[in-house]
Design a protein around this motif. Structure first.
Motif, PDB file in Angstrom:
ATOM      1  N   TRP D  72       0.869  -1.182   0.000  1.00 27.10           N
ATOM      2  CA  TRP D  72       0.000   0.000   0.000  1.00 27.10           C
ATOM      3  C   TRP D  72       0.903   1.229   0.000  1.00 27.10           C
ATOM      4  O   TRP D  72       0.991   1.940  -0.996  1.00 27.10           O
ATOM      5  CB  TRP D  72      -0.933  -0.041   1.215  1.00 27.10           C
ATOM      6  N   ILE D  73       1.578   1.460   1.099  1.00 32.61           N
ATOM      7  CA  ILE D  73       2.511   2.591   1.149  1.00 32.61           C
ATOM      8  C   ILE D  73       3.843   2.043   1.634  1.00 32.61           C
ATOM      9  O   ILE D  73       4.242   2.266   2.777  1.00 32.61           O
ATOM     10  CB  ILE D  73       1.992   3.695   2.082  1.00 32.61           C
ATOM     11  N   PRO D  74       4.542   1.326   0.781  1.00 28.22           N
ATOM     12  CA  PRO D  74       5.764   0.666   1.257  1.00 28.22           C
ATOM     13  C   PRO D  74       6.807   1.652   1.767  1.00 28.22           C
ATOM     14  O   PRO D  74       7.551   1.307   2.670  1.00 28.22           O
ATOM     15  CB  PRO D  74       6.267  -0.093   0.023  1.00 28.22           C
ATOM     16  N   VAL D  75       6.834   2.867   1.229  1.00 28.53           N
ATOM     17  CA  VAL D  75       7.879   3.781   1.688  1.00 28.53           C
ATOM     18  C   VAL D  75       7.703   4.126   3.154  1.00 28.53           C
ATOM     19  O   VAL D  75       8.650   4.518   3.828  1.00 28.53           O
ATOM     20  CB  VAL D  75       7.921   5.104   0.879  1.00 28.53           C
ATOM     21  N   LEU D  76       6.494   4.008   3.646  1.00 33.60           N
ATOM     22  CA  LEU D  76       6.265   4.330   5.055  1.00 33.60           C
ATOM     23  C   LEU D  76       6.104   3.080   5.893  1.00 33.60           C
ATOM     24  O   LEU D  76       5.688   3.159   7.039  1.00 33.60           O
ATOM     25  CB  LEU D  76       5.019   5.210   5.200  1.00 33.60           C
ATOM     26  N   HIS D  77       6.343   1.937   5.316  1.00 36.61           N
ATOM     27  CA  HIS D  77       6.191   0.679   6.032  1.00 36.61           C
ATOM     28  C   HIS D  77       4.769   0.480   6.501  1.00 36.61           C
ATOM     29  O   HIS D  77       4.516   0.178   7.656  1.00 36.61           O
ATOM     30  CB  HIS D  77       7.156   0.607   7.221  1.00 36.61           C
ATOM     31  N   LEU D  78       3.873   0.728   5.619  1.00 35.69           N
ATOM     32  CA  LEU D  78       2.470   0.540   5.933  1.00 35.69           C
ATOM     33  C   LEU D  78       1.857  -0.213   4.761  1.00 35.69           C
ATOM     34  O   LEU D  78       1.542   0.361   3.739  1.00 35.69           O
ATOM     35  CB  LEU D  78       1.788   1.900   6.129  1.00 35.69           C
ATOM     36  N   LEU D 141       2.074  -0.081  12.068  1.00 34.23           N
ATOM     37  CA  LEU D 141       1.393   1.177  11.761  1.00 34.23           C
ATOM     38  C   LEU D 141      -0.050   0.926  11.356  1.00 34.23           C
ATOM     39  O   LEU D 141      -0.919   1.780  11.547  1.00 34.23           O
ATOM     40  CB  LEU D 141       2.131   1.913  10.646  1.00 34.23           C
ATOM     41  N   VAL D 144      -1.874   0.964  14.461  1.00 32.56           N
ATOM     42  CA  VAL D 144      -2.106   2.344  14.892  1.00 32.56           C
ATOM     43  C   VAL D 144      -3.273   2.946  14.128  1.00 32.56           C
ATOM     44  O   VAL D 144      -4.138   3.622  14.696  1.00 32.56           O
ATOM     45  CB  VAL D 144      -0.833   3.185  14.678  1.00 32.56           C
ATOM     46  N   LEU D 145      -3.278   2.668  12.828  1.00 33.44           N
ATOM     47  CA  LEU D 145      -4.329   3.215  11.969  1.00 33.44           C
ATOM     48  C   LEU D 145      -5.716   2.794  12.480  1.00 33.44           C
ATOM     49  O   LEU D 145      -6.590   3.633  12.715  1.00 33.44           O
ATOM     50  CB  LEU D 145      -4.080   2.697  10.553  1.00 33.44           C
ATOM     51  N   LEU D 149      -9.015   4.642  14.390  1.00 31.83           N
ATOM     52  CA  LEU D 149     -10.387   4.530  13.863  1.00 31.83           C
ATOM     53  C   LEU D 149     -11.351   4.098  14.961  1.00 31.83           C
ATOM     54  O   LEU D 149     -12.503   4.543  14.986  1.00 31.83           O
ATOM     55  CB  LEU D 149     -10.431   3.527  12.709  1.00 31.83           C
ATOM     56  N   LEU D 190       6.741   4.439  15.958  1.00 31.65           N
ATOM     57  CA  LEU D 190       7.736   5.061  15.087  1.00 31.65           C
ATOM     58  C   LEU D 190       9.117   4.994  15.717  1.00 31.65           C
ATOM     59  O   LEU D 190      10.120   4.744  15.042  1.00 31.65           O
ATOM     60  CB  LEU D 190       7.354   6.511  14.815  1.00 31.65           C
ATOM     61  N   ASP D 199      14.611   2.462   8.054  1.00 27.94           N
ATOM     62  CA  ASP D 199      13.925   1.824   6.933  1.00 27.94           C
ATOM     63  C   ASP D 199      14.134   0.318   6.900  1.00 27.94           C
ATOM     64  O   ASP D 199      13.328  -0.415   6.352  1.00 27.94           O
ATOM     65  CB  ASP D 199      14.392   2.447   5.621  1.00 27.94           C
ATOM     66  N   TRP D 203       9.047  -3.353  11.435  1.00 22.15           N
ATOM     67  CA  TRP D 203       7.788  -2.608  11.323  1.00 22.15           C
ATOM     68  C   TRP D 203       6.592  -3.534  11.353  1.00 22.15           C
ATOM     69  O   TRP D 203       5.473  -3.082  11.183  1.00 22.15           O
ATOM     70  CB  TRP D 203       7.771  -1.783  10.034  1.00 22.15           C
TER      71      TRP D 203
END
Lengths: 537, 127, 142, 825
Positions: D72-78, D141, D144-145, D149, D190, D199, D203
Motif C-alpha cells: 500500500w505505502i511501502p515507503v512508510l512501512h504501511l 502502523l 495504529v491506523l 479509527l 515510530l 527503513d 515494522w
C-alpha cells in the motif's frame, strides 16, 4: 514544443488570465469561466508533468528565461519539490475560487476580484518555480501585493483596523529581503540558487570558509522567510488578519501564503545557507528547532482557546506550520520529504476547512461557536466533509495529516526527541480544538439565538459552488491519504535533492558544473585516505 | 565611500524603525518610506565604485560607447546589476507605498483614528 | 486637487506636449542611453498629473479618454505577449530578438530589439498606474 | 499462504463496515432487512476468520505466520498484511462474535426507532471493522491506523445523543483521552521502528515476534522509551488509572455501545496491545515495574468506586475498569519468572472470561433500564416484573463475583496464583498485591450480593429511600423509543446476554470443552484448564484468600455501608486539562499575540537581533574592521551622506506635516545625488521621477488624513531609539561586511560583456543595447521586470478597489456633452 518551455505556463496562464480579468471588470460570468479554466489548466499541467516525470532520472526541468544561460539569465526550475507544491496550490486555488462564487458579494466581485486572485496565484506559482533569489523577491512581492488587496477586499471596518499590521510587518520583511538579496549578490557575485549552492559546495570542498557575514546574512533571510511562513516569533500578522477577510480568500491564504515562506526556507537553506554543517547551519538549525516547538505548541494553544471557528482555523495555521519547521529543523532527506508532504496536505486540508467554515456561516449566520449548533441534522454532507478534513488536520489515519506527521515525528526521535513529543502533544490538542468545533457546531442542540426564517435560509442553489469547492478539496485530501505512496515517492526524491543539491546544480548549470568540486572532493578524499593510512601503521 | 553608505544605511534604517514603532500610522508610513531608501542604499553599496579615489560623475556609468571587448577591464565601469536590482526595488517600493497610503486613508475613514493603540483597542472590542 | 493659477495653466499647455514627446523619446532611446520604460512612463504620468492639477479632471479626461486600467491591461498584455511569442516558436519564454532595418530616408540603419516592445509595455503600465493612483486619490479629495 | 489469504482477511475486516453502510441504501422502514444485513457483516467476519484459523492453524508464538504482503505505502512501512495468531485470532473471533450479538441486541434495544437504527448500524459496522483491524493487523502502523479509527467511531457512538451537551462533552473527553494515547502509541511505534534500524527496521508484529530478543537491544534507551510510549497508548485505551475517567463517562452512549465497546472489545484493545508486546518487551525491567502497579491500582480503584454507585451502567463500568486493571496486572506478572518459566497461564481465557459476563451485565442493564430503571435502588423485586432478564443478570453477576462453577472462578484463581508465585521475584510486595486483589474480590462479591438481594426483593437489598434525586438520567428511555415492543423481536433485548453468559457456565462446568476451544489459541497454557473442584481438592493460600473474600464480600454486600452514589474525583482530570488548555493556553498565547502592532515589531526585531548576535558569535570573522581606505576621500559623497543622515534624523523630530514632506523630499533628492555619484544615471532619473510622484501622493494623502499630533512618553522614546539604533547598526554593519567581501561580480560582468553583442557563450547573441542597466531590465532579467510591473498593476487595482467609484466615470458621450455645455456657457 520542448517540455522545458512548458513550465513557464504555470506563470503565464494565471498572469494572462489576470490581465484579461483587469478588462473584464463587469463581465463576471466570463471572468469566472476563464478563471476556472486557468486553474484547471495549471492543475492538469502540474499533475501531468509530475506523472510524466516519475520515470525521469532526476525529475528536474529547467527553462532559461530569455534563453540566456544560467546563472546569468533567470532560471525557472520545475523539480519534484516545486511540482508537488504547484499541483497542490493549483488545486487549492481551484477549490477556493469556485467556492468564492457563492461567498463573494456580487458588488465586491466587480472590484477586480478575479484579476487579483489570478495574479496572487501568478505570484505563488512563480515563487515555487523560480530558481533565482531576486526573482523570488519579486514573486513574494506579487503575492504580497495581491494579498494586501484581497485582505482589504470589501473594506469593512474590522478589516481596516487590522490590515495595517499585515501590510507593515510584511513590508519590513520585504525590505530585509531585498537587502538580503543584494548582499548575497555582493558576497557571492551571483543570485541563482544552483550557482549559490555551487558556491557553497565549492568552498566546502576546498575546505575554505564562507565569506564573513554569511551566517548573519542567512539569519536575515531566515527572518524574511519565517515572517512569511508565520513561525515563532514572527507570526503576529496572521491571527490578527486572517479571520477578517472573506472566507474563500482566507482559505486561499491559509493554504498558500505561509507555505510559500516555508517553501523558501526549504529551497534555500538545506541547499545553500545551511548546507552541510556550515556556520550558518550551526545557528539556523537550533533556531528552527526552538521556533518549531513554540510554533506548534503556542499555536495550538491559541487555537484551542478561541471560540470562533474562523479564529480557531486561522490560528491553527500557525500550529501546523510548526510541523513543517520541525521537518526543516532536522534537515535530513527524509525529514525534508515529510515536511514537503505535510505542506501539501496542509494546504489542501486547511483550505477545505475554511471552505466548510464558509458554508457553516451561511447556515448559521455566524462563526461564533456558542450561537451555532445542530448542523449535522441539517446538512450531513457538510458534516462529513468537515469531519474528514478536520481529522486529516489532526492527523488521524488513514487521512493525509497522519502520513505527514508520521515521517517527521519518526525522524525527530534521533536528535530532537523533545520536538517529537511536542508534535504528538500538539496533535492531541489539535484534536481537542477540532472536536470543539464539531461538538458545538454539528452536534449540540440548535442554538435558540438563531432565528432562521425561510427567507434568510441560504439558498441551496447559490451554495452549490461552495459545496463543489469543498468537495474537490476533500477528495484531494482523501487521495493524499490513501494514495500517499506515489506522492511520497516524489517527496522523497525532493528531499534527497534538497539535502544533496548536486543533481539540482547539474540540471540548472549544465553537466560540467560540478567538475571543479568533484576534483576538490577527490583530493580531499585522497588526503583523508592518506592521513588514515599514516595513522594506521 | 562604502563606509559612508553603510552609515547612511544604518541611520536611515534606525530612524525608520524608530518611526515605525511610533503610535501614529502617518509617521509609520514615513518610516516605510525611509526603509526603502535604506534598502536601496544598501544594495548600491554592492556595486563598488570603480575609481576609488575620485568618482567622477557618470564616467564609469554602465553605458557602453562601443561594444564591450574582452580585453577591456571590467573595473572601468560599475557593476550594473545592483542598479537593475535597485530599479526594480524602487518601483516595487513605490507600489507598496502608494497602496499603504491609500489604506491609511480608508483606515482613518472607517475607524476614525490612525493611532495604533486606539486601533488595537477597537479590534479587541470587535473580537 | 486643482491649482488654479493662470500662469501654470498657460505654461502647462506649452510644456505638456514637449514633456510627452520627451517621455516617448526617453522610452525609445532607453536601450542605448539613460532612459527606458520606467523613466518614460513616469515622466508621462507626472506630466498628465500636473496637467490635471492645472486644468482639472475633465481636461485630463479629454487628454486621456480611457480608464487607466485599460492602459494597465494594454501594457501588461504587450509585455506578456512579447514574452509569450517565442514560446510559440519553440523558444524559451522572453527570448528577445535583435536586428536592424533601413528606414527609407535615413542612411543609418535603424537598430531594433524586440525588448523595446516589452519596454513599451512597461511604459504603458507605469503611465496607467501613476495616472490611475493619482486620479483616484484626487477624486477622493474632491 | 498466498495473497488470496490477505484478501480474505481484508474482506473479513471490511465486511462489517461495508455491510453496515449498505444498510443506508435500504428504505428506512425495512428494519428487519437492515438488521439482517448488518448482522451479516460480523457473521461474515467470524466465518472467514474461523475458516482461516481452521485452514492454517494457529502459528507458534515464536514463528508467527503473517499473510503475504499487498503493498500500500511501502515507503512508510504501511502495507496490508495480517497476522491471525492465537492472540489476534481469538480477539478477532471475540469481536465479530459479540458484534453479531450486539446487532441483534441493538434491534431489540432501539425497537422500531427507524432513525436511530438508520444511524446505528453503519457506525457500529465502522467500529467493528476498526476493531478487527487492530487485532489482525501485522504492520504495526496498520494497528495504529485502526486504533485511531476505533477512537473516532467510539466518539461518534458516545456522542449518540448529540443534542445532549453533557453527552457531547463526555464524548469529547473519551476521544481526547484515547486520542492522546493514540498519538503516543504512534510515536512509540515510530520510535521502535527507528530504533531497530529505520527503513530496515522492524515494522511488522510478525517480524518483531520472530526476531524476539535477537535483534532488539533492550538496553537501548530508544527501545525502552518506545515501550513506555506504547504502554501509554495502551493504558489510556484500556482505561488504566488515572486515565480511567473516560470509561464511566462513556456510559452516555446507548447500552449496545457500552456492552460492545466499553466492556467487551474496545477497552480490551490496550490489553491486546500489551499482550502483543509481551513476548518482546517482557525482558525489559520496566515491564513489571510499570505494569504491575498500574494494573493493581486501577484494579482496586475501579472496584471500590464501583461499590459506591447506583446506576447499573456506572457500576459495571467501574468493575470493567477494575477488571482491565487486573488483566494488565496479569501481563505484568507474566514477565516474572516462576520456576524458570513465565508466570502467566491461560491469558486468553482470562480475557474471554471478562467479555462473557460483562457484556451480558450491560445488556441486561440496558434492558432493565428500558423497562424499569437503571437505578439499582428502583429495582427492588424486579424479578417479579422481568424474570428472564433478572435471571440472566444474576447468572452474569455470579460470574462477576467469580463464584465456583464459572470460568471466572478459574480465571481469578490463576491470577491469585500468579501473585502468590511472584514472591520469588518481588519479595514481600506480593502481599500488598494479594491484599489489593482481595479488596477487589470483596467488592465484586458485594456487588453481586447487592444485585441478588435487591432484584429478588430480599431483605438487605437497596431501597429507594437511599436514592437522592436525578433518576431521570438513569433510564434508557432517553434513547428515543415510544411504547414497548411486543413479539419475537422484543426478546432480542435480553437473549444475546443469555447466550453469552451461558459460555461462562460451559467453561466452568465442563472445562474440557472450554479447553478444547481455547487451548489452541493460548500460548501460555501449560496444563489443561482445571475444574473448580481441582482447586478445592488442592487448597493453598490463594483459595483461602478467595473463600475469605466471598465471605467478607457477602457481609459487605448486605451491610448498609458504602451505598452512596459518589462522584469519582478523577472526573475532574479532564475538565482540569481542558481548562488548562483553553484558559491557560489562551493566556499564554495572548502574552505574545497582544493585538498591538508595537509589540509585534519589537518581538520581530528582538528575535532578529538575538539571532544576529548568535551568528556573530559563531562567525567572528565578520567582526573584524574591514580594510577600507579613508572614509572621507570624496567630499561630495560625504556631503550627500551627511544630508541623508541629517534629513533622516530630522524626520521624527519635526512635527509639522508640511515640513515633514519637504524633509522626505530632500532626503529622496540626496539619495538621487548618491546614485549619480555611484554612476547610476538610470537609477537617479527613476528615483527622481518616483520621488516627485511620491511627494504628490503624500501631499494628497496627508490632506485626506486628519491632522493629529503624536504623543509618546519619554521612556517610550528611549527604547524606540535603542531598538532602532541596534537594528540600524546591525544592517549597516552587514552591508559594510558584504561590500568588502571582494567577491567578483560574476553576473554583472557577464551582462556588461553581452549587453550589445554576444560571445561564443551565447552563440553571438547579445542584448542589442548599449545601456546595460536597461538591457538587464528588459532582456537579461526581463522576467523580474514582468513581475515588477505586475506588482505595480496590482497596487493600482488595489487602490481602485479600495475606493469604489461612487459616481460612474463619465463616458465619452457625457464628457462631450459637458464640454459642449461648457462652451455654450
Amino acid at each position: 514544443m520542448k517540455l522545458e518551455n512548458l513550465i513557464i505556463l504555470f506563470v503565464a496562464i494565471p498572469m494572462g488570465t489576470g490581465v484579461i480579468g483587469v478588462l473584464l471588470k463587469q463581465r463576471v460570468q466570463i471572468a469566472r469561466v476563464l478563471g476556472v479554466l486557468s486553474f484547471l489548466a495549471t492543475s492538469a499541467l502540474a499533475v501531468g508533468l509530475l506523472v510524466h516525470l516519475r520515470s525521469h532520472p532526476t525529475g528536474i526541468l529547467v527553462s532559461q528565461m530569455g534563453a540566456w544561460p544560467a546563472p546569468f539569465g533567470i532560471s525557472v526550475v520545475f523539480d519534484s519539490l516545486s511540482g508537488l507544491l504547484l499541483a497542490a496550490s493549483s488545486l487549492v486555488a481551484l477549490g477556493c475560487y469556485v467556492h468564492s462564487f457563492s461567498t463573494v458579494e456580487p458588488t465586491a466581485e466587480k472590484r477586480y476580484f478575479h484579476a487579483l486572485v489570478q495574479l496572487l496565484m501568478f505570484g505563488v506559482n512563480l515563487a515555487f518555480l523560480t530558481g533565482d533569489l531576486f526573482n523570488l523577491f519579486v514573486s513574494f512581492e506579487i503575492m504580497l501585493m495581491a494579498s494586501y488587496c484581497l485582505l482589504t477586499f470589501g473594506g469593512t471596518r474590522l478589516q481596516m483596523t487590522q490590515a495595517y499590521k499585515y501590510v507593515l510587518l510584511n513590508l519590513i520583511g520585504s525590505t530585509v529581503f531585498v537587502i538580503g538579496a543584494g548582499l548575497v549578490y555582493g558576497m557571492t557575485g551571483t543570485l541563482n540558487f544552483a550557482d549559490l549552492a555551487l558556491f557553497v559546495a565549492e568552498r566546502q570542498a576546498q575546505g575554505r570558509a564562507l565569506p564573513p557575514g554569511f551566517a548573519a546574512l542567512s539569519i536575515a533571510l531566515l527572518l524574511v522567510f519565517g515572517l512569511k511562513g508565520a513561525i515563532f516569533p514572527l507570526w503576529f500578522w496572521l491571527p490578527d488578519t486572517y479571520y477578517t477577510c472573506n472566507v474563500s480568500i482566507a482559505g486561499l491564504f491559509a493554504g498558500m501564503l505561509t507555505k510559500v515562506g516555508i517553501y523558501a526556507i526549504a529551497r534555500t537553506f538545506p541547499m545553500i545557507f545551511a548546507h552541510g554543517g556550515s556556520d550558518a547551519a550551526k545557528i539556523v538549525m537550533p533556531i528552527l528547532a526552538i521556533s518549531a516547538a513554540f510554533t506548534m505548541f503556542l499555536g495550538v494553544l491559541g487555537a484551542v482557546s478561541h471560540h470562533n471557528i474562523r479564529r480557531i482555523l486561522a490560528v491553527h495555521v500557525i500550529s501546523q506550520v510548526g510541523y513543517m519547521v520541525f521537518g526543516l529543523a532536522l534537515m535530513t532527506q527524509i525529514a525534508l520529504a515529510g515536511c514537503l508532504f505535510y505542506m501539501i496536505q496542509h494546504m489542501v486540508v486547511k483550505s477545505c476547512l475554511f471552505l466548510c467554515c464558509g458554508i457553516i456561516e451561511r447556515h448559521t449566520g455566524t462563526d461564533d461557536l456558542d450561537r451555532s449548533g445542530g448542523l449535522l441534522r441539517r446538512d450531513w454532507y457538510l458534516a462529513l466533509v468537515f469531519f474528514i478534513a478536520a481529522m486529516s488536520l489532526v492527523g488521524l489515519p488513514p487521512l493525509s495529516g497522519f502520513f505527514g506527521k508520521l515521517v517527521i515525528v519518526r525522524e525527530g526521535w534521533d536528535t530532537r526527541w523533545w520536538l517529537s513529543i511536542f508534535g504528538l502533544l500538539t496533535g492531541a490538542l489539535t484534536l481537542l480544538s477540532m472536536l470543539k468545533i464539531w461538538s458545538y457546531c454539528f452536534w449540540s442542540p440548535q442554538a435558540a439565538a438563531i432565528e432562521r426564517t425561510p427567507e434568510n435560509l441560504p439558498n441551496r442553489g447559490s451554495l452549490r459552488p461552495a459545496y463543489a469547492g469543498a468537495t474537490l478539496l476533500v477528495l484531494v485530501a482523501l487521495f493524499l491519504g490513501f494514495g500517499a505512496q506515489p506522492v511520497y515517492e516524489i517527496a522523497f526524491r525532493a528531499g534527497r535533492q534538497l539535502a544533496d543539491p548536486d543533481e539540482y546544480i547539474v540540471a540548472v548549470l549544465g553537466p560540467g558544473a560540478l567538475d571543479e568540486v568533484a576534483k576538490y572532493r577527490a583530493t580531499s578524499a585522497q588526503l583523508a585516505a592518506g592521513r588514515a593510512a599514516e595513522v594506521t601503521p | 565611500m562604502t563606509i559612508i553608505l553603510s552609515i547612511c544605511v544604518a541611520v536611515t534604517f534606525a530612524v525608520s524603525i524608530y518611526l515605525m514603532t511610533g503610535r501614529e500610522l502617518k509617521s509609520i508610513a514615513m518610516g516605510v518610506f525611509l526603509l526603502g531608501h535604506a534598502a536601496n542604499l544598501s544594495i548600491i553599496a554592492m556595486s563598488r565604485t570603480p575609481v576609488r579615489h575620485e568618482p567622477q560623475l557618470l564616467k564609469g556609468a554602465p553605458i557602453l560607447t562601443e561594444a564591450f571587448d574582452a580585453a577591456r577591464p571590467m573595473s572601468s565601469i560599475v557593476d550594473p546589476l545592483p542598479q537593475a536590482l535597485i530599479l526594480t526595488a524602487i518601483v516595487i517600493g513605490f507600489a507598496v507605498m502608494a497602496f499603504l497610503l491609500s489604506l491609511l486613508v480608508l483606515t482613518s475613514r472607517k475607524a476614525g483614528t490612525l493611532n495604533v493603540e486606539q486601533l488595537a483597542a477597537e479590534a479587541m472590542q470587535g473580537a | 486637487m486643482t491649482i488654479s493659477s493662470p500662469v501654470l495653466r498657460n505654461s502647462m499647455r506649452l510644456i505638456l506636449p514637449i514633456t510627452l514627446l520627451y517621455a516617448m523619446y526617453a522610452m525609445l532611446k532607453g536601450h542605448h542611453e539613460p532612459g527606458g520604460g520606467f523613466i518614460g512612463g513616469m515622466i508621462f504620468a507626472t506630466a498628465i498629473c500636473t496637467y490635471r492639477m492645472s486644468h482639472g479632471a475633465l481636461a485630463q479626461l479629454r487628454l486621456m479618454p480611457v480608464h487607466p486600467r485599460v492602459l494597465i491591461f494594454l501594457g501588461l498584455g504587450l509585455a506578456l505577449g512579447t514574452s509569450v511569442i517565442p514560446l510559440l516558436l519553440g523558444e524559451p519564454f522572453l527570448r528577445s530578438a535583435v536586428g536592424e532595418f533601413h528606414l527609407p530616408f535615413s542612411s543609418h540603419p535603424f537598430h531594433y530589439a524586440s525588448a523595446m516592445a516589452f519596454d513599451l509595455g512597461v511604459m504603458l503600465v507605469v503611465v496607467g498606474v501613476g495616472v490611475g493612483m493619482i486620479t483616484q486619490l484626487s477624486e477622493e479629495l474632491e | 499462504m498466498t495473497t488470496s489469504e490477505t484478501i480474505w482477511l481484508l474482506l473479513c475486516i471490511l465486511a462489517p463496515a461495508a455491510l453496515g453502510c449498505a444498510t443506508l441504501w435500504l428504505p428506512k422502514r425495512a428494519i428487519a432487512a437492515r438488521t439482517l444485513i448488518a448482522l451479516l457483516g460480523p457473521v461474515a467476519s467470524f466465518v472467514i476468520l474461523a475458516q482461516h484459523l481452521a485452514a492454517h492453524g494457529v502459528s507458534a508464538p515464536e514463528a508467527p505466520a503473517a499473510t503475504p504482503v499487498i503493498e500500500w505505502i511501502p515507503v512508510l512501512h504501511l502495507n496490508l498484511s495480517f497476522l491471525a495468531d492465537g492472540l489476534g485470532g481469538f480477539f478477532g473471533l471475540l469481536v465479530s462474535g459479540i458484534g453479531a450479538l450486539i446487532v441483534l441486541y441493538a434491534r431489540g434495544y432501539f425497537g422500531r426507532d427507524e432513525a436511530a437504527l438508520f444511524r446505528f448500524f453503519p457506525t457500529l459496522g465502522f467500529f467493528t471493522t476498526a476493531m478487527m483491524g487492530i487485532v489482525l493487523a501485522d504492520y504495526m502502523l496498520l494497528t495504529v491506523l485502526f486504533w485511531e479509527l476505533t477512537s473516532i467511531s467510539s466518539f461518534l457512538l458516545i456522542g449518540w445523543d448529540r443534542d445532549d451537551r453533557h453527552a457531547v462533552k463526555l464524548a469529547m473527553q473519551a476521544f481526547f483521552t484515547t486520542g492522546l494515547g493514540g498519538m503516543f502509541l504512534m510515536g512509540g511505534v515510530l520510535m521502535f521502528g527507528y530504533a531497530t534500524g529505520g527503513d530496515g527496521g522492524l515494522w511488522r508484529w510478525s517480524e518483531v515476534l520472530s526476531a524476539g530478543a535477537g535483534r532488539i537491544d533492550v538496553s537501548d534507551p530508544l527501545i525502552v522509551w518506545s515501550f513506555i510510549l506504547m504502554l501509554f497508548g495502551a493504558a489510556t485505551k484500556s482505561a488504566q488509572w488515572p486515565f480511567h475517567y473516560w470509561l464511566p463517562g462513556a456510559m452516555a452512549a446507548p447500552t449496545p455501545v457500552s456492552a460492545f465497546l466499553h466492556s467487551a472489545t474496545m477497552v480490551k484493545a490496550g490489553v491486546f496491545l500489551t499482550g502483543r508486546m509481551f513476548p518482546v518487551f517482557a525482558a525489559l525491567e520496566w515491564w513489571s515495574d510499570l505494569i504491575i502497579p498500574l494494573g493493581a491500582i486501577t484494579m482496586v480503584a475501579g472496584a471500590t468506586i464501583a461499590l459506591n454507585q447506583h446506576d447499573l451502567k456506572r457500576i459495571f463500568a467501574y468493575t470493567t475498569v477494575s477488571q482491565l486493571g487486573l488483566l494488565m496486572c496479569m501481563y505484568g506478572l507474566g514477565s516474572l519468572e516462576y520456576h524458570g518459566h513465565a508466570n502467566i497461564e491461560w491469558d486468553i481465557t482470562q480475557i474471554a472470561n471478562h467479555a462473557f459476563y460483562k457484556a451480558p451485565l450491560f445488556i441486561i442493564a440496558g434492558a432493565l433500564g428500558h423497562y424499569i430503571s437503571r437505578d439499582i435502588t428502583q429495582l427492588g423485586g424486579a424479578i417479579r416484573k422481568r424474570p428472564a432478564m433478572v435471571i440472566t443478570m444474576l447468572l452474569a453477576g455470579y460470574a462477576l463475583a467469580a463464584g465456583p462453577g464459572t470460568i471466572s472462578f478459574q480465571a481469578k484463581e490463576f491470577f491469585l496464583y500468579a501473585i502468590y508465585h511472584a514472591q520469588e521475584s518481588i519479595g514481600p510486595w506480593w502481599m500488598l498485591l494479594m491484599a489489593m486483589a482481595a479488596v477487589t474480590a470483596v467488592c465484586n462479591v458485594a456487588i453481586f450480593v447487592r444485585l441478588l438481594t435487591t432484584l429478588m426483593g430480599w431483605p438487605g437489598g437497596m431501597k429507594p429511600a437511599a436514592a437522592h434525586g436525578a433518576h431521570d438520567e438513569h433510564d434508557d428511555h432517553a434513547h428515543g423509543h415510544g411504547e414497548h415492543e411486543h413479539g419475537p423481536w422484543a426478546h432480542l433485548i435480553w437473549i444475546p446476554g443469555l447466550a453469552l453468559v451461558l459460555l461462562q457456565y460451559v467453561g466452568g462446568l465442563a472445562p474440557g470443552l472450554w479447553g478444547q476451544w481455547f487451548a489452541p489459541l493460548e500460548s501460555h497454557a501449560a496444563e489443561a484448564i482445571p475444574t473448580a473442584l481441582h482447586a478445592f481438592m488442592h487448597p493453598t493460600l490463594p483459595l483461602y484468600v478467595s473463600l475469605a473474600c466471598m465471605a467478607i464480600g457477602a457481609a459487605v454486600g448486605l451491610s448498609p455501608l458504602m451505598r452512596g452514589a459518589i462522584v469519582d474525583m478523577h472526573d475532574r482530570i479532564y475538565p482540569a486539562m481542558y481548562w488548562l488548555a483553553v484558559t491557560g493556553g489562551g493566556r499564554a498565547f495572548r502574552t505574545v499575540q497582544t493585538g498591538r502592532f508595537r509589540h509585534y515589531i519589537i518581538f520581530v526585531l528582538l528575535a532578529f537581533l538575538g539571532a544576529y548576535v548568535a551568528s556573530m558569535a559563531l562567525d567572528p570573522e565578520m567582526l573584524r574592521w574591514p580594510a577600507v581606505e579613508s572614509a572621507f576621500e570624496f567630499i561630495p559623497g560625504v556631503l550627500l551622506g551627511v544630508i541623508i543622515c541629517a534629513t533622516a534624523i530630522l524626520m521624527p523630530i519635526v512635527q509639522s506635516r508640511v515640513v515633514r514632506v519637504i524633509i522626505l523630499g530632500s532626503c529622496g533628492f540626496s539619495v538621487v545625488g548618491m546614485y549619480l555619484l555611484y554612476q547610476a544615471p538610470d537609477l537617479a532619473l527613476t528615483q527622481l521621477m518616483f520621488e516627485i510622484i511620491s511627494v504628490i501622493l503624500f501631499v494628497l494623502v496627508l490632506r485626506l488624513l486628519p491632522d493629529t499630533k503624536e504623543t509618546d512618553r519619554a521612556s517610550g522614546r528611549w527604547w524606540r531609539f535603542t531598538l532602532g539604533t541596534l537594528t540600524g547598526v546591525a544592517i549597516g554593519w552587514l552591508t559594510l561586511v558584504a561590500a568588502q567581501s571582494g567577491a567578483e561580480p560574476k553576473l554583472g560582468e557577464w551582462f556588461a560583456r553581452h549587453s550589445y553583442t554576444g560571445t561564443e557563450a551565447t552563440d553571438g547573441r547579445g542584448g542589442g543595447g548599449r545601456n546595460i542597466v536597461n538591457v538587464i531590465l528588459v532582456d537579461f532579467r526581463g522576467f523580474d521586470t514582468l513581475g515588477e510591473i505586475t506588482v505595480l498593476s496590482i497596487a493600482a487595482l488595489g487602490v481602485f478597489s479600495l475606493f469604489p467609484r461612487r459616481k460612474p466615470m463619465p463616458t465619452q458621450l457625457e464628457f462631450e456633452e459637458q464640454i459642449a455645455g461648457g462652451a455654450a456657457r
